[in-house]
Design an enzyme around this catalytic site. Structure first.
Site, PDB file in Angstrom:
ATOM      1  N   ARG A 272      -6.488  -2.127 -11.621  1.00  0.00           N
ATOM      2  CA  ARG A 272      -7.768  -2.169 -12.328  1.00  0.00           C
ATOM      3  C   ARG A 272      -8.319  -3.583 -12.591  1.00  0.00           C
ATOM      4  O   ARG A 272      -9.513  -3.806 -12.399  1.00  0.00           O
ATOM      5  CB  ARG A 272      -7.693  -1.370 -13.637  1.00  0.00           C
ATOM      6  CG  ARG A 272      -7.356   0.119 -13.409  1.00  0.00           C
ATOM      7  CD  ARG A 272      -7.478   0.961 -14.662  1.00  0.00           C
ATOM      8  NE  ARG A 272      -8.838   0.983 -15.136  1.00  0.00           N
ATOM      9  CZ  ARG A 272      -9.307   0.231 -16.112  1.00  0.00           C
ATOM     10  NH1 ARG A 272      -8.503  -0.568 -16.792  1.00  0.00           N
ATOM     11  NH2 ARG A 272     -10.566   0.278 -16.435  1.00  0.00           N
ATOM     12  N   CYS A 301       0.291 -12.412  -3.012  1.00  0.00           N
ATOM     13  CA  CYS A 301      -0.413 -13.547  -2.428  1.00  0.00           C
ATOM     14  C   CYS A 301      -1.905 -13.279  -2.291  1.00  0.00           C
ATOM     15  O   CYS A 301      -2.434 -13.159  -1.178  1.00  0.00           O
ATOM     16  CB  CYS A 301       0.237 -13.923  -1.104  1.00  0.00           C
ATOM     17  SG  CYS A 301       1.921 -14.462  -1.400  1.00  0.00           S
TER      18      CYS A 301
END
Ligand SMILES: *Cc1c(COP(=O)(O)O)cnc(C)c1O
Length: 377
Positions: A272, A301
């Site tokens: 979210r 990453c």
């Protein structure tokens, strides 16, 4: 609680929005509490049925139900199809008639109301993909009502999620009431009105949201003379504040202005913040009483793997456990395995009892499902 608040309304069916938290044990609990289910795929329908939710209590929503899904839902005897286009209604009518069945359906209407929520969870503006245009709905309803295989019984609306105010909902419902009267005046029947979900919950300590009782009072006022069974599809308001994401601090790394608290949860576990810039309160499991200001990030990453920037939080150090609050809705259900991380496990807690209700799926199990074609080597 939400259920109790709506008990002031005369005829009500509440279908829990399965996508908010589809865990089997959670759905079993919903079934025991008397909820139906709002499903948006064949997979969700199977879960609701497996949890013991009655087929008649299931509403099938979603803008892209495939013919295969429609057939499975017809065969299962689900209670209501929420049609998102006239084309879908024509297809459903033909599939039902070919099986000697009659499908109960509602037409989802886009009321062109701004829900005042994040753009990515807004569904009731004219430019959104959901529902049929308000001005065309009465004509479509009349044509669909004439088709064999289809019993049109009402209208549906759902303008978005995490709504902080009742006013856009009230405007949308009033517009739906006008449309209902127009359709009835043209001679078609309406016995059910599905008012969707969307009620928001506080994510930040101190945020104030409309109480379920205020929502119920508004609905009672707007729908007083409708003479229908009212249907609701709440998800977040039921599940949101029932869950947390537990995480461990891996490391604290100095930053240019404030340190980075690197936790072992990431955007693959709780999407979210990355998806909707959402706020989740972060608290230490055993607070020391000290505070710090930090950026809270996961190991993935991507720069969007950031839970908070410059946040005033409980001071934490490597090894500490902490939780992100309000992760019970749109949390684990959106989890994925990006960066070849494990799929997050789920634990149900009831007082001092707890149980693992979804296993951690490790990267090895996912790797084992992948194949290298023989022509490659
Ligand atoms: C997502 C969704 C809901 C549930 O929304 P909440 O904000 O969780 O209450 C209800 N109805 C439909 C059609 C949905 O797509």
């Amino acid at each position: 609680m939400f259920r109790d608040a709506l008990s002031v309304l005369p005829r009500v069916h509440i279908a829990f929005a399965v996508k908010a938290n589809p865990n089997l044990a959670v759905l079993k609990l919903r079934a025991a509490e008397g909820y139906g289910a709002d499903v948006v795929s064949g997979g969700e329908m199977d879960r609701a049925l497996a949890a013991g939710i009655r087929a008649e209590g299931i509403v099938f929503s979603g803008v892209g139900k495939s013919a295969a899904e429609l057939v499975r839902a017809l065969d299962a005897g689900i209670g209501q199809f929420n049609l998102e286009s006239e084309e879908e209604g024509i297809e459903l009518a033909a599939l039902a008639a070919a099986r000697g069945l009659t499908a109960s359906a509602a037409l989802r209407v886009n009321p062109d109301v701004d829900a005042g929520t994040h753009g990515k969870i807004s569904t009731g503006k004219a430019e959104n993909k959901f529902g049929v245009p308000y001005d065309l709905a009465a004509g479509m309803y009349a044509r669909l009502s004439a088709l064999p295989g289809l019993e049109m019984r009402g209208l549906a609306v759902h303008i978005g999620s995490q709504l902080a105010r009742l006013e856009p909902l009230e405007r949308a419902f009033a517009r739906m009431g006008d449309l209902m009267r127009t359709i009835r005046a043209a001679g078609q029947a309406i016995t059910h009105m599905d008012l969707g979900g969307g009620i928001g919950v506080p994510y930040k300590a101190g945020d104030v949201f409309p109480a379920p009782a205020d929502y119920a009072a508004m609905v009672a006022r707007v729908t007083a003379d409708w003479d229908v069974t009212l249907m609701f599809e709440p998800g977040r308001v039921i599940a949101g504040n029932s869950g947390v994401l537990v995480t461990r601090v891996i490391r604290v790394k100095p930053g240019v202005t404030v340190p980075f608290v690197i936790v072992d949860a990431a955007m693959n576990d709780l999407a979210r913040p990355a998806l909707y810039d959402a706020w989740h309160d972060f608290i230490a499991v055993t607070p020391s009483g000290e505070r710090m200001v930090a950026n809270i990030v996961g190991p993935i990453c991507e720069s969007s793997d950031t839970f908070a920037m410059g946040r005033d939080i409980d001071a934490v150090k490597p090894g500490d456990l902490a939780v992100f609050r309000t992760a019970g809705a749109y949390g684990a259900t959106m989890a994925n395995t990006y960066n070849s991380r494990a799929l997050v496990p789920e634990v149900m807690v009831d007082g001092d009892r707890w149980a693992i209700v979804a296993d951690r799926i490790d990267p090895a199990a996912i790797l084992a499902a992948e194949r290298v074609p023989e022509w490659l080597v």
